[in-house]
Design a protein around this motif. Structure first.
Motif, mmCIF file in Angstrom:
data_model
loop_
_atom_site.group_PDB
_atom_site.id
_atom_site.type_symbol
_atom_site.label_atom_id
_atom_site.label_comp_id
_atom_site.label_asym_id
_atom_site.label_seq_id
_atom_site.Cartn_x
_atom_site.Cartn_y
_atom_site.Cartn_z
ATOM 1 N N GLU A 30 0.645 -1.209 0.023
ATOM 2 C CA GLU A 30 -0.023 -0.002 -0.019
ATOM 3 C C GLU A 30 0.925 1.419 0.141
ATOM 4 O O GLU A 30 0.605 2.163 -0.924
ATOM 5 N N VAL A 33 2.464 1.554 -3.471
ATOM 6 C CA VAL A 33 1.553 1.893 -4.534
ATOM 7 C C VAL A 33 1.364 3.434 -4.220
ATOM 8 O O VAL A 33 1.332 4.143 -5.303
ATOM 9 N N GLU A 37 1.836 6.252 -7.018
ATOM 10 C CA GLU A 37 0.626 6.978 -7.529
ATOM 11 C C GLU A 37 0.590 8.548 -7.407
ATOM 12 O O GLU A 37 -0.181 9.411 -8.083
ATOM 13 N N LYS A 54 0.141 -3.634 -7.341
ATOM 14 C CA LYS A 54 -1.228 -3.579 -7.418
ATOM 15 C C LYS A 54 -1.588 -5.122 -7.153
ATOM 16 O O LYS A 54 -2.585 -5.696 -6.564
ATOM 17 N N LYS A 57 -0.406 -7.010 -3.957
ATOM 18 C CA LYS A 57 -1.550 -6.457 -3.136
ATOM 19 C C LYS A 57 -2.694 -7.102 -3.183
ATOM 20 O O LYS A 57 -3.344 -7.696 -2.067
#
Length: 76
Positions: A30, A33, A37, A54, A57
């Protein structure tokens, strides 16, 4: 994850190394990511990394939820 799932996770993680490991991996993915992002522009390599993170995850969360469902069914 809702609050009930997090509470069950916190309760069971100390006694279930697999559950604890899956949760730690989920949190790590997380953060990675979110970091990617947050970038305005990503290189093709970063895009590929983001897709892979992703996917990992999601796979981990699926396993995590299966374990939590098992514990819920056992009434723990």
């Amino acid at each position: 994850m809702d609050q009930h799932e997090i509470e069950l996770l916190e309760k069971m993680a100390p006694t279930d190394p697999e559950l604890k490991s899956l949760w730690e991996d989920h949190v790590l993915y997380e953060k990675q990511v979110e970091k990617l992002e947050a970038k305005v522009y990503r290189t093709p390599t970063e895009e590929q990394t983001l897709k892979q993170l992703k996917k990992q995850k999601l796979e981990g969360k699926t396993k995590l939820m299966e374990l939590l469902d098992k514990y819920r069914a056992e009434g723990k």
